[in-house]
Design an enzyme around this catalytic site. Structure first.
Site, PDB file in Angstrom:
ATOM      1  N   LEU A  35     -47.893  -8.269  48.267  1.00 15.36           N
ATOM      2  CA  LEU A  35     -48.312  -7.435  47.151  1.00 15.36           C
ATOM      3  C   LEU A  35     -49.027  -6.174  47.622  1.00 15.36           C
ATOM      4  O   LEU A  35     -48.966  -5.138  46.973  1.00 15.36           O
ATOM      5  CB  LEU A  35     -49.225  -8.229  46.207  1.00 15.36           C
ATOM      6  CG  LEU A  35     -48.599  -9.415  45.472  1.00 15.36           C
ATOM      7  CD1 LEU A  35     -49.654 -10.167  44.671  1.00 15.36           C
ATOM      8  CD2 LEU A  35     -47.475  -8.958  44.549  1.00 15.36           C
ATOM      9  N   GLU A  37     -51.589  -4.428  51.264  1.00 16.33           N
ATOM     10  CA  GLU A  37     -52.360  -4.650  52.474  1.00 16.33           C
ATOM     11  C   GLU A  37     -53.115  -3.387  52.837  1.00 16.33           C
ATOM     12  O   GLU A  37     -52.798  -2.287  52.401  1.00 16.33           O
ATOM     13  CB  GLU A  37     -51.457  -5.064  53.635  1.00 16.33           C
ATOM     14  CG  GLU A  37     -50.347  -4.105  53.975  1.00 16.33           C
ATOM     15  CD  GLU A  37     -49.420  -4.679  55.050  1.00 16.33           C
ATOM     16  OE1 GLU A  37     -49.937  -5.030  56.128  1.00 16.33           O
ATOM     17  OE2 GLU A  37     -48.217  -4.787  54.793  1.00 16.33           O
ATOM     18  N   GLY A  38     -54.152  -3.592  53.628  1.00 13.99           N
ATOM     19  CA  GLY A  38     -54.943  -2.458  54.073  1.00 13.99           C
ATOM     20  C   GLY A  38     -56.082  -2.943  54.939  1.00 13.99           C
ATOM     21  O   GLY A  38     -56.578  -4.058  54.773  1.00 13.99           O
ATOM     22  N   GLY A  39     -56.516  -2.121  55.888  1.00 13.65           N
ATOM     23  CA  GLY A  39     -57.619  -2.503  56.752  1.00 13.65           C
ATOM     24  C   GLY A  39     -57.327  -3.808  57.481  1.00 13.65           C
ATOM     25  O   GLY A  39     -56.362  -3.921  58.229  1.00 13.65           O
ATOM     26  N   PHE A  40     -58.163  -4.804  57.215  1.00 12.50           N
ATOM     27  CA  PHE A  40     -58.007  -6.102  57.858  1.00 12.50           C
ATOM     28  C   PHE A  40     -57.654  -7.198  56.854  1.00 12.50           C
ATOM     29  O   PHE A  40     -57.889  -8.377  57.106  1.00 12.50           O
ATOM     30  CB  PHE A  40     -59.301  -6.472  58.599  1.00 12.50           C
ATOM     31  CG  PHE A  40     -59.659  -5.505  59.687  1.00 12.50           C
ATOM     32  CD1 PHE A  40     -58.911  -5.443  60.844  1.00 12.50           C
ATOM     33  CD2 PHE A  40     -60.727  -4.635  59.540  1.00 12.50           C
ATOM     34  CE1 PHE A  40     -59.216  -4.541  61.849  1.00 12.50           C
ATOM     35  CE2 PHE A  40     -61.049  -3.729  60.530  1.00 12.50           C
ATOM     36  CZ  PHE A  40     -60.290  -3.686  61.701  1.00 12.50           C
ATOM     37  N   SER A  41     -57.097  -6.818  55.717  1.00 11.80           N
ATOM     38  CA  SER A  41     -56.734  -7.818  54.714  1.00 11.80           C
ATOM     39  C   SER A  41     -55.344  -7.545  54.153  1.00 11.80           C
ATOM     40  O   SER A  41     -54.841  -6.423  54.235  1.00 11.80           O
ATOM     41  CB  SER A  41     -57.757  -7.852  53.572  1.00 11.80           C
ATOM     42  OG  SER A  41     -57.715  -6.665  52.820  1.00 11.80           O
ATOM     43  N   VAL A  43     -52.657  -9.059  50.743  1.00 13.37           N
ATOM     44  CA  VAL A  43     -52.553  -9.882  49.537  1.00 13.37           C
ATOM     45  C   VAL A  43     -51.100 -10.247  49.319  1.00 13.37           C
ATOM     46  O   VAL A  43     -50.232  -9.368  49.279  1.00 13.37           O
ATOM     47  CB  VAL A  43     -53.118  -9.146  48.293  1.00 13.37           C
ATOM     48  CG1 VAL A  43     -53.002 -10.030  47.056  1.00 13.37           C
ATOM     49  CG2 VAL A  43     -54.569  -8.741  48.523  1.00 13.37           C
ATOM     50  N   LYS A  58     -55.412 -13.618  48.964  1.00 16.19           N
ATOM     51  CA  LYS A  58     -55.990 -12.580  49.826  1.00 16.19           C
ATOM     52  C   LYS A  58     -56.341 -13.206  51.169  1.00 16.19           C
ATOM     53  O   LYS A  58     -57.027 -14.231  51.231  1.00 16.19           O
ATOM     54  CB  LYS A  58     -57.240 -11.978  49.177  1.00 16.19           C
ATOM     55  CG  LYS A  58     -57.867 -10.857  49.993  1.00 16.19           C
ATOM     56  CD  LYS A  58     -59.008 -10.195  49.241  1.00 16.19           C
ATOM     57  CE  LYS A  58     -59.592  -9.032  50.021  1.00 16.19           C
ATOM     58  NZ  LYS A  58     -60.671  -8.336  49.283  1.00 16.19           N
ATOM     59  N   ASP A 165     -67.802   0.056  45.468  1.00 14.55           N
ATOM     60  CA  ASP A 165     -66.439   0.583  45.639  1.00 14.55           C
ATOM     61  C   ASP A 165     -65.648   0.434  44.338  1.00 14.55           C
ATOM     62  O   ASP A 165     -64.497  -0.017  44.339  1.00 14.55           O
ATOM     63  CB  ASP A 165     -65.720  -0.109  46.788  1.00 14.55           C
ATOM     64  CG  ASP A 165     -64.492   0.676  47.271  1.00 14.55           C
ATOM     65  OD1 ASP A 165     -64.446   1.901  47.029  1.00 14.55           O
ATOM     66  OD2 ASP A 165     -63.590   0.075  47.872  1.00 14.55           O
TER      67      ASP A 165
END
Length: 319
Positions: A35, A37-41, A43, A58, A165
């Site tokens: 679905l 993704e970004g950085g270190f995670s 979904v 997640k 955020d």
């Protein structure tokens, strides 16, 4: 059976055999698709192997104990902040242990509700393409619910919390447009006393890492050496989000996309509005009253909710 039909069955069989599985607390899920993704995670859309219900999973990759501590804190905040407009933690798990020397990582797994409609950002981008604005009462109603979720955090015990955020891509939408505040990885104590340059630089670095620029308040771009920071950092972000609800994007997104200085634009406090739009002057004035560069002049979220209630009553014709 002809050769083509047999080939189709073989491919179907192969798909069923290689379907990726993952366990969370002993419960098995099938991974359907990525679905985001970004950085270190990342979904993934997952299907419960028993109930066949769909969820969002997640997965946060942790390279060090400090990363793992932050990820586990997100789980705890999700469980502690029970509110109809904050996303629910269905289940969670910790897999492995991080070890920088051994080049090993851990993963924090968080099972969340799956909202087919996606995020508020997705909704607004679809509407921007079609030129379809949300009705003013819908804007106010959605915004009020988001403010209620933030109010829950700001009134947390034993100390107020700040999201830090808040943005359109961190708001999930149910099918009926009910908003759910998500991604609590940036949550921290709301009220901080900054005493000296090291504390100021630390907070500024944290904000640069965790708070998206077009929604970041001016006091977190250049943190003063001796100052007080409180929950009104989120209030600035709420002002940007209300602007986006009306006009599709934060007032500082265009600056960011051009590659100009967002910090300079934010600190200058100049918010431009489209020349023509379907919204009342009341909602424009509400946005202006929230986007105050000086945090001491900014309202608290309780005041915003009361003001939104007045505007909803006015729009519906109530006295």
């Amino acid at each position: 059976m002809n050769t083509a039909g047999l080939a189709i069955l073989v491919r179907m069989g192969n798909c069923l055999c290689v379907k990726e599985r993952i366990k969370v607390n002993g419960r098995q899920y099938y991974i359907r698709e990525r679905l985001g993704e970004g950085g270190f995670s990342m979904v993934d859309l997952v299907e419960d192997a028993s109930s066949h219900k769909l969820y969002a999973l997640k997965r946060i990759t942790c390279h060090a104990q400090t990363d793992q501590k932050v990820a586990l804190a997100e789980v705890e905040y999700l469980k502690a902040l029970s509110h109809p407009n904050i996303v629910e933690c269905i289940d969670s798990d910790l897999v492995g242990m991080p070890d920088l020397m051994g080049n090993r990582t851990s993963q924090v797994l968080i099972v969340l509700p799956y909202c087919q409609r996606g995020t508020l950002h997705d909704e607004l981008m679809r509407r921007q393409q079609s030129g379809s604005h949300l009705d003013e009462v819908v804007v106010l109603s959605m915004f009020r619910r988001i403010c209620e979720a933030v109010q829950c955090m700001h009134s947390a015990k034993p100390h107020p919390l700040a999201h830090r955020d808040i943005k359109t891509s961190n708001i999930l939408l149910k099918d009926d447009l009910t908003p759910l505040l998500m991604d609590l990885g940036s949550v921290t104590r709301a009220r901080l006393e900054i005493n000296g340059s090291s504390e100021a630089h630390k907070l500024q670095d944290e904000a640069a890492e965790r708070s998206s620029m077009p929604y970041r308040p001016p006091e977190l771009f250049n943190v003063e050496f001796f100052c007080h920071v409180d929950e009104r950092t989120d209030v600035w972000s709420l002002g940007c989000l209300l602007y986006a609800l009306c006009f599709y994007k934060s007032p500082f997104d265009a600056v960011y996309e051009r590659g100009d200085s967002v910090a300079l634009a934010v600190v200058s406090g100049i918010t431009k509005f489209p020349e023509t739009h379907p919204y009342s002057e009341d909602i424009v004035e509400l946005i202006k009253s929230i986007l105050k560069v000086n945090p001491e002049e900014r309202p608290y979220v309780d005041w915003i909710i009361n003001k939104v209630d007045q505007l909803i009553n006015k729009s519906s014709g109530a006295v």
